[in-house]
Motif scaffolding. Structure first.
Motif, PDB file in Angstrom:
ATOM      1  N   ASN A 159      -5.088  -3.604   1.264  1.00 31.94           N
ATOM      2  CA  ASN A 159      -5.834  -2.558   1.957  1.00 31.94           C
ATOM      3  C   ASN A 159      -5.819  -2.851   3.450  1.00 31.94           C
ATOM      4  O   ASN A 159      -6.566  -3.701   3.943  1.00 31.94           O
ATOM      5  CB  ASN A 159      -7.267  -2.497   1.428  1.00 31.94           C
ATOM      6  CG  ASN A 159      -7.991  -1.242   1.893  1.00 31.94           C
ATOM      7  OD1 ASN A 159      -7.764  -0.777   3.010  1.00 31.94           O
ATOM      8  ND2 ASN A 159      -8.841  -0.698   1.047  1.00 31.94           N
ATOM      9  N   ARG A 180      -3.555   1.467  -8.578  1.00 33.41           N
ATOM     10  CA  ARG A 180      -3.814   0.550  -7.472  1.00 33.41           C
ATOM     11  C   ARG A 180      -3.111  -0.790  -7.653  1.00 33.41           C
ATOM     12  O   ARG A 180      -2.695  -1.414  -6.675  1.00 33.41           O
ATOM     13  CB  ARG A 180      -5.322   0.378  -7.285  1.00 33.41           C
ATOM     14  CG  ARG A 180      -5.990   1.694  -6.909  1.00 33.41           C
ATOM     15  CD  ARG A 180      -7.461   1.548  -6.590  1.00 33.41           C
ATOM     16  NE  ARG A 180      -8.054   2.849  -6.267  1.00 33.41           N
ATOM     17  CZ  ARG A 180      -9.311   3.027  -5.927  1.00 33.41           C
ATOM     18  NH1 ARG A 180     -10.141   1.987  -5.858  1.00 33.41           N
ATOM     19  NH2 ARG A 180      -9.767   4.245  -5.648  1.00 33.41           N
ATOM     20  N   LEU A 213       0.877  -1.163   0.000  1.00 32.64           N
ATOM     21  CA  LEU A 213       0.000   0.000   0.000  1.00 32.64           C
ATOM     22  C   LEU A 213       0.918   1.217   0.000  1.00 32.64           C
ATOM     23  O   LEU A 213       2.011   1.178   0.561  1.00 32.64           O
ATOM     24  CB  LEU A 213      -0.886  -0.012   1.254  1.00 32.64           C
ATOM     25  CG  LEU A 213      -1.910   1.121   1.409  1.00 32.64           C
ATOM     26  CD1 LEU A 213      -3.030   0.989   0.374  1.00 32.64           C
ATOM     27  CD2 LEU A 213      -2.511   1.096   2.824  1.00 32.64           C
TER      28      LEU A 213
END
Length: 290
Positions: free
Chosen positions: A81, A270, A50
């Motif tokens: 996440n 992402r 992340l």
């Protein structure tokens, strides 16, 4: 709840509701909470991370290696996440039993090698590719001095100041003052050093810069905790000069986008599987195509 004197009980017991925004993922035991395999992409290097400061260290390093032409540094980066507890899935815990991002799997050899802890990953990649780690013994030692300085100092910035200033469910003056004082001391350490050095290890850009910049560069530039005014970070002239110079590097600009899931959509990549993803698969492009 107010900032009042606290008398610890004889035996501490966990209050699962205590902890503010992170209460649901903080706990006093380790191990997986669910069975969840991790995806595996096409490249030997598989990153699960992340875009927090610790995660940015590694994506910057990989992008810097690719910038130098190391094809073997191509990598797949998957989003973990931490707010949703992805770090407690069994596949992730197998790579990092400490359940912290980033975590790397190197599948280039006969036996896959797990690498966890951001400083360990930086050192592993520097030695694997022979880059960003000085060859001269004295310069190498100076680089390692600052790499380990960051590993020991940043918890006071993140888990200390950052938590109590930005994330704690209520403000505690003593805690904020204590850690603000320490963070300003750390910034002064950096500023005094950078007054006489272009980079952390002198004139050579190294993994020490890659480790420190995502934390302290982001702090003075107000990218984390929104505390630049509170800490008067404009006072640290040499840290600001260093932050701006490093921030202009193309690999830095790419690396800080990878595994990012907040902020401007055009700055979020992402997942990363190919260099073209920076042009084709940022979040604004993906949402426009839906």
């Amino acid at each position: 709840m107010t900032d009042t004197e606290y008398t610890p009980p004889k035996v501490w017991k966990w209050n699962s509701e205590n902890g503010g925004n992170w209460a649901k993922i903080n706990r006093p035991i380790a191990g997986a909470t669910s069975e969840k395999e991790l995806p595996v992409g096409k490249h030997p290097l598989q990153l699960y991370s992340l875009a927090t400061p610790n995660g940015v260290k590694v994506t910057v390093m990989l992008e810097e290696l690719l910038e130098l032409g190391h094809a073997g540094a191509e990598y797949d980066a998957y989003l973990i996440n931490i707010g949703d507890g992805d770090q407690f899935g069994s596949g992730f815990v197998d790579i990092n039993p400490n359940s912290k991002i980033p975590a790397l799997m190197d599948r280039s050899g006969d036996t896959p090698q797990r690498v966890f802890e951001s400083g360990s990953i930086l050192l592993y990649l520097a030695e694997k590719f022979g880059e960003f780690l000085p060859k001269d013994p004295a310069a190498r030692t100076e680089c390692m001095n600052w790499l380990f300085w960051q590993m020991g100092s940043a918890p006071y910035l993140g888990g200390g100041f950052g938590h109590f200033y930005s994330y704690a469910p209520f403000k505690i003056e003593y805690c904020i003052d204590r850690f603000a004082m320490e963070v300003k001391r750390q910034l002064d350490v950096l500023d005094r050093h950078l007054a006489n050095n272009r980079y952390m290890s002198g004139d050579e850009y190294t993994i020490a810069d890659m480790a420190i910049w995502p934390w302290y560069g982001a702090l003075v530039a107000n990218r984390i905790y929104e505390a630049a005014e509170f800490l008067s970070t404009h006072e640290y002239e040499h840290v600001n000069r260093w932050e701006k110079e490093i921030g202009e590097r193309p690999a830095i600009q790419r690396g800080k986008m990878v595994n990012r899931a907040w902020g401007e959509l055009n700055e979020q990549l992402r997942e990363r599987h190919d260099a073209s993803d920076f042009e084709l698969r940022t979040q604004d492009k993906l949402e426009a195509a839906e």
